[in-house]
Design an enzyme around this catalytic site. Structure first.
Site, PDB file in Angstrom:
ATOM      1  N   ASP A  39       0.820  -1.223   0.000  1.00  0.00           N
ATOM      2  CA  ASP A  39       0.000   0.000   0.000  1.00  0.00           C
ATOM      3  C   ASP A  39       0.854   1.274   0.000  1.00  0.00           C
ATOM      4  O   ASP A  39       0.331   2.379   0.113  1.00  0.00           O
ATOM      5  CB  ASP A  39      -0.955   0.007   1.197  1.00  0.00           C
ATOM      6  N   GLU A  41       3.286   2.074   2.263  1.00  0.00           N
ATOM      7  CA  GLU A  41       3.900   2.434   3.557  1.00  0.00           C
ATOM      8  C   GLU A  41       5.366   2.046   3.546  1.00  0.00           C
ATOM      9  O   GLU A  41       5.743   0.996   3.028  1.00  0.00           O
ATOM     10  CB  GLU A  41       3.194   1.698   4.701  1.00  0.00           C
ATOM     11  N   ARG A  98      12.263  25.955   0.035  1.00  0.00           N
ATOM     12  CA  ARG A  98      11.828  27.233  -0.549  1.00  0.00           C
ATOM     13  C   ARG A  98      10.517  27.726   0.052  1.00  0.00           C
ATOM     14  O   ARG A  98      10.140  28.875  -0.138  1.00  0.00           O
ATOM     15  CB  ARG A  98      11.712  27.098  -2.074  1.00  0.00           C
ATOM     16  N   GLN A  99       9.830  26.855   0.798  1.00  0.00           N
ATOM     17  CA  GLN A  99       8.609  27.313   1.502  1.00  0.00           C
ATOM     18  C   GLN A  99       9.039  27.738   2.911  1.00  0.00           C
ATOM     19  O   GLN A  99       8.696  27.120   3.908  1.00  0.00           O
ATOM     20  CB  GLN A  99       7.587  26.195   1.560  1.00  0.00           C
ATOM     21  N   ASP A 173      19.728  35.045  -9.071  1.00  0.00           N
ATOM     22  CA  ASP A 173      18.697  35.233  -8.053  1.00  0.00           C
ATOM     23  C   ASP A 173      19.322  36.066  -6.935  1.00  0.00           C
ATOM     24  O   ASP A 173      20.384  35.718  -6.422  1.00  0.00           O
ATOM     25  CB  ASP A 173      18.270  33.855  -7.514  1.00  0.00           C
ATOM     26  N   LYS A 196      15.255  38.971 -10.634  1.00  0.00           N
ATOM     27  CA  LYS A 196      14.275  38.006 -11.155  1.00  0.00           C
ATOM     28  C   LYS A 196      13.009  38.086 -10.312  1.00  0.00           C
ATOM     29  O   LYS A 196      13.071  38.367  -9.126  1.00  0.00           O
ATOM     30  CB  LYS A 196      14.901  36.621 -11.034  1.00  0.00           C
ATOM     31  N   ARG A 198       9.590  35.679  -9.507  1.00  0.00           N
ATOM     32  CA  ARG A 198       8.925  34.405  -9.769  1.00  0.00           C
ATOM     33  C   ARG A 198       7.434  34.668  -9.972  1.00  0.00           C
ATOM     34  O   ARG A 198       6.788  35.308  -9.139  1.00  0.00           O
ATOM     35  CB  ARG A 198       9.153  33.418  -8.611  1.00  0.00           C
ATOM     36  N   ASP A 222      24.087  29.399  -8.456  1.00  0.00           N
ATOM     37  CA  ASP A 222      22.834  29.439  -7.690  1.00  0.00           C
ATOM     38  C   ASP A 222      22.792  28.224  -6.763  1.00  0.00           C
ATOM     39  O   ASP A 222      23.619  27.322  -6.882  1.00  0.00           O
ATOM     40  CB  ASP A 222      21.638  29.415  -8.657  1.00  0.00           C
TER      41      ASP A 222
HETATM   42  C1  R5P Z   1      15.434  30.740  -5.970  1.00  0.00           C
HETATM   43  O1  R5P Z   1      15.012  31.199  -4.981  1.00  0.00           O
HETATM   44  C2  R5P Z   1      16.539  29.729  -6.100  1.00  0.00           C
HETATM   45  O2  R5P Z   1      17.757  30.224  -5.656  1.00  0.00           O
HETATM   46  C3  R5P Z   1      16.645  29.279  -7.544  1.00  0.00           C
HETATM   47  O3  R5P Z   1      17.004  30.383  -8.335  1.00  0.00           O
HETATM   48  C4  R5P Z   1      15.338  28.745  -8.019  1.00  0.00           C
HETATM   49  O4  R5P Z   1      14.770  27.910  -7.066  1.00  0.00           O
HETATM   50  C5  R5P Z   1      15.496  27.992  -9.310  1.00  0.00           C
HETATM   51  O5  R5P Z   1      14.236  27.552  -9.715  1.00  0.00           O
HETATM   52  P1  R5P Z   1      13.900  27.308 -11.230  1.00  0.00           P
HETATM   53  O6  R5P Z   1      15.026  26.472 -11.798  1.00  0.00           O
HETATM   54  O7  R5P Z   1      12.584  26.595 -11.206  1.00  0.00           O
HETATM   55  O8  R5P Z   1      13.806  28.634 -11.893  1.00  0.00           O
END
Ligand code: R5P
Length: 324
Positions: A39, A41, A98-99, A173, A196, A198, A222
């Protein structure tokens, strides 16, 4: 504690990396099995005695994120109930990083929730690499050693510097500017920044370039490449602005969604990542551009220091930025 009292285990997704960690730490890999019930788990069974031992588990919470996170929690519970003396969860890639804040109303802070879950599973420590934001260390109510992959990147780029010509570091970024700046200083290169925005999980809007890239090899630096939107659009911008070549470097090869197609078709000539997330077959479409550096030795050295209760500060030499 004696070296013999240390045990290093691997989650299903981290066996190759964990072997390198074990080699660097000078111990054999701990024996354990992770299975899935019909299932779905997850079930972990230790085949080694861990009573009174200093235990480490290497698991990245990469895709499938929720399965790997659950495996991490179950592994930790398993070690605690088998009477391990100290449990360090080694999380080369920390999913949900990222959250990390409420940037609009009525949204969760899932990075904090995950930190709570790891704490509740009775881990004693966490060893992480290039968390999306250094502040995530504070989400855990237990000690976090936060390593940077920068020394690994520095050694690599320093060794091929003669091929790169006039080099300019670009942070695609703003969140990663300090790290890119530190790397520029280490390599004696210029620095440029791109702003940038998002729009969605899949789409970003790349704005202005601050700095001069004309005739230079651009090194994008990055923390991760996820859908590739950020780095590909930034690469297109710097080529329009007269860069002669563009290389992308990122610690975590998340490579989600249409990342492979985007990167393969992009002006990026080389993509340099680490093995915090396994690359393997899924990276076949970009294999001709891809170089994977290993953080195994870095993690192994850190584990050795933690086990011996020695400072790990020496591992931050040649570390760019102020993320620790
Ligand atoms: C952003 O906050 C991170 O440093 C990266 O730039 C980002 O997560 C990259 O995401 P993606 O490849 O989806 O643009």
């Amino acid at each position: 504690m004696m070296e013999a009292e240390m045990k290093i285990f691997a989650g299903r997704n981290s066996k190759v990396l964990a072997q390198k960690v074990c080699d660097a730490a000078g111990v054999p890999m701990g024996r354990a099995r992770t299975n899935l019930f019909p299932d779905g788990e997850v079930f972990v069974k230790l085949d080694d005695d861990v009573r009174g031992r200093d235990c480490y588990v290497v698991i990245s919470t990469c895709s499938p994120v929720n399965d790997n996170l659950m495996e991490l929690l179950v592994f930790c519970d398993c070690l605690r109930r088998a009477s391990a003396k100290r449990i360090t969860m080694v999380i080369p890639y920390f999913g949900y990083g990222r959250q990390d804040r409420k940037d609009e109303g009525r949204v969760p802070i899932t990075a904090k929730l995950v930190a709570n879950l790891i704490t509740a599973s009775n881990a004693d420590r966490v060893l992480a690499v290039d968390l999306h934001a250094a502040q995530i260390q504070g989400f855990f109510d237990l000690p976090v050693d936060h390593l940077s992959a920068t020394p690994v990147f520095f050694d690599y780029f320093d060794s091929i510097k003669h091929e790169l010509g006039d080099l300019c570091l670009v942070s695609p970024d703003v969140g990663n500017v300090k790290v890119a700046e530190g790397m520029a200083n280490l390599l004696g290169a210029d620095l440029a920044i791109i702003n940038k925005r998002r729009l969605t999980g899949e789409t970003v809007e790349v704005g202005n370039l601050i700095g001069d890239v004309r005739g230079k090899t651009v090194l994008m630096f990055d923390d991760m490449i996820s859908t590739g939107g950020t780095v590909v659009q930034a690469a297109e911008l710097v080529m329009e602005e007269g860069a002669s070549d563009v290389i992308a470097a990122a610690t975590h090869a998340v490579l989600a969604g249409k990342a492979m197609e985007k990167l393969a078709a992009s002006p990026i000539s080389r993509i340099i990542v680490t093995d915090t997330i396994p690359s393997g077959e899924r990276c076949a479409p970009i294999a001709n551009k891809l170089t994977v550096l290993s953080i195994g030795e870095l993690l192994g050295n850190a584990i050795h220091c933690i086990h011996e209760n020695k400072s790990i500060s020496a591992l931050f030499k040649r570390t760019a930025g102020a993320k620790r």
